[in-house]
Design an enzyme around this catalytic site. Structure first.
Site, PDB file in Angstrom:
ATOM      1  CE  LYS A  67      -3.858  -2.427   2.107  1.00 25.94           C
ATOM      2  NZ  LYS A  67      -4.574  -2.843   3.312  1.00 25.94           N
ATOM      3  CD  GLN A 111      -3.659  -4.399   6.441  1.00 28.13           C
ATOM      4  OE1 GLN A 111      -3.744  -3.377   5.773  1.00 28.13           O
ATOM      5  NE2 GLN A 111      -4.033  -5.568   5.971  1.00 28.13           N
ATOM      6  CG  ASP A 134      -9.914  -0.022   4.921  1.00 27.39           C
ATOM      7  OD1 ASP A 134      -9.629  -0.571   3.846  1.00 27.39           O
ATOM      8  OD2 ASP A 134      -9.261  -0.175   5.969  1.00 27.39           O
TER       9      ASP A 134
HETATM   10  N1  GUN Z   1      -6.901  -6.708   6.000  1.00 27.04           N
HETATM   11  C1  GUN Z   1      -7.149  -7.459   4.899  1.00 27.04           C
HETATM   12  N2  GUN Z   1      -7.787  -6.704   3.954  1.00 27.04           N
HETATM   13  C2  GUN Z   1      -7.929  -5.465   4.474  1.00 27.04           C
HETATM   14  C3  GUN Z   1      -8.478  -4.267   3.969  1.00 27.04           C
HETATM   15  O1  GUN Z   1      -8.997  -4.172   2.850  1.00 27.04           O
HETATM   16  N3  GUN Z   1      -8.422  -3.193   4.813  1.00 27.04           N
HETATM   17  C4  GUN Z   1      -7.879  -3.271   6.048  1.00 27.04           C
HETATM   18  N4  GUN Z   1      -7.875  -2.173   6.808  1.00 27.04           N
HETATM   19  N5  GUN Z   1      -7.361  -4.378   6.544  1.00 27.04           N
HETATM   20  C5  GUN Z   1      -7.369  -5.470   5.744  1.00 27.04           C
END
Ligand code: GUN
Length: 314
Positions: A67, A111, A134
């Site tokens: 990311k 996350q 998100d």
């Molecule tokens: N963990 C796995 N996929 C995601 C996601 O799309 N967003 C977040 N914040 N955590 C994750």
């Protein structure tokens, strides 16, 4: 005279080799990232994305790194906060509060999963809805549910899945409106927002889940199947209606054949759909890997750009 040669972007739809067209998420995510980077260069401000990682989950470390890299490649201001697994919930909440107030930050992502002693709902609800890239905050879930996508931030995986689906429908020469769509899986992160997006595209939507009776016949009626259950090849290929569009959100690691270079048993990635047999019946299908997977990060960048534009009133 100088001649400029422009390479055409890779096609999103290509032959799968089994009958259906394969929907290439890598090609589509490349398009989205290029558009985001071009928009950033015209925006006159640097979108800022803060990613918060608590603990040392190896998969989360990989995602967070990707990311950050994508954010930099788009020309964003990219910040990562890495906190120990023992971090107190109040300290995490206070960090989110600081990021909410930071004018250089337009997108905040915490996350998941968080360590067990932290109430993830409390943390996610602390994120300002305007910076919730998100799309997990109840305000954004609510805006999506009332059909106000223009004001919502939409969860990244379903938003990316919709782009792939729209491209596949265009290639197949069909409109999504009126098609029967079945979403297998009812999570807040994928299943439910995906169903809302399909409804927004005027599909007739069914959400199937672990308690659904006769899943085979429910899936068998669908013009569109979105599989998001996290169970390897649970949707059998022979359930798929001939000509259906299939979006496979699952990424499952299963035992492969033989040993790798280090003498360890090989593994391979498979989706929630049995690919070969499904690809022999579907009109188009996303492969695993290389289908929905790359779209999630691309849509996160798109959401961060959107958040920055809205916060700046552009
Ligand atoms: N963990 C796995 N996929 C995601 C996601 O799309 N967003 C977040 N914040 N955590 C994750």
């Amino acid at each position: 005279m100088t001649e400029t040669t422009k390479t055409a972007p890779p096609e999103v739809l290509r032959p799968s080799g089994f009958g259906a067209l394969a929907i290439d998420g890598k090609a589509m995510s490349g398009r989205v990232l290029a558009e985001v980077a071009a928009d950033v260069s015209r925006l006159g401000l640097k979108p800022g994305l803060a990613v918060v990682l608590v603990g040392e989950d190896p998969a989360s470390q990989v995602y967070v790194k990707s990311k950050g890299k994508a954010a930099e490649s788009c020309g964003f201001h990219s910040v990562q906060h890495t906190l120990p697994a023992t971090t107190a919930e109040d300290d995490l909440v206070s960090l989110v509060g600081k990021l909410n107030a930071d004018p250089a930050i337009h997108g905040i992502l915490v996350q998941l999963p968080l360590p067990g002693h932290i109430n993830a709902t409390r943390v996610l609800e602390m994120i300002s809805p305007a910076k919730d890239v998100d799309g997990f905050h109840p305000v954004n879930a609510g805006l999506l549910a009332i059909g106000d996508q223009a004001r919502a931030l939409v969860p990244c995986t379903p938003a990316g899945s919709m782009l792939l689906l729209a491209e596949a429908a265009r290639a197949a020469g069909v409109s999504l409106a009126g098609l029967d769509a079945v979403v297998v899986g009812r999570s807040n992160i994928v299943g439910k927002p995906m169903a809302q997006l399909l409804l927004g595209a005027s599909c007739t939507v069914t959400i199937a889940h672990s308690r659904t009776r006769d899943l085979a016949s429910v899936v068998g009626r669908a013009d569109i199947v979105v599989a998001a259950v996290g169970k390897a090849e649970m949707v059998r290929g022979d359930w798929i209606k001939p000509g259906a569009l299939v979006i496979d959100v699952g990424i499952n690691r299963v035992p492969g054949e033989g040993l790798d270079g280090k003498g360890q048993p090989k593994t391979r990635l498979v989706g929630d759909v049995e690919y070969r047999t499904a690809a022999a019946r579907a009109a188009a299908i996303t492969p695993v890997p290389g289908g929905v997977g790359p779209m999630t990060i691309a849509m996160l960048m798109k959401n961060t750009l959107t958040a920055a534009q809205r916060i700046a009133g552009k």
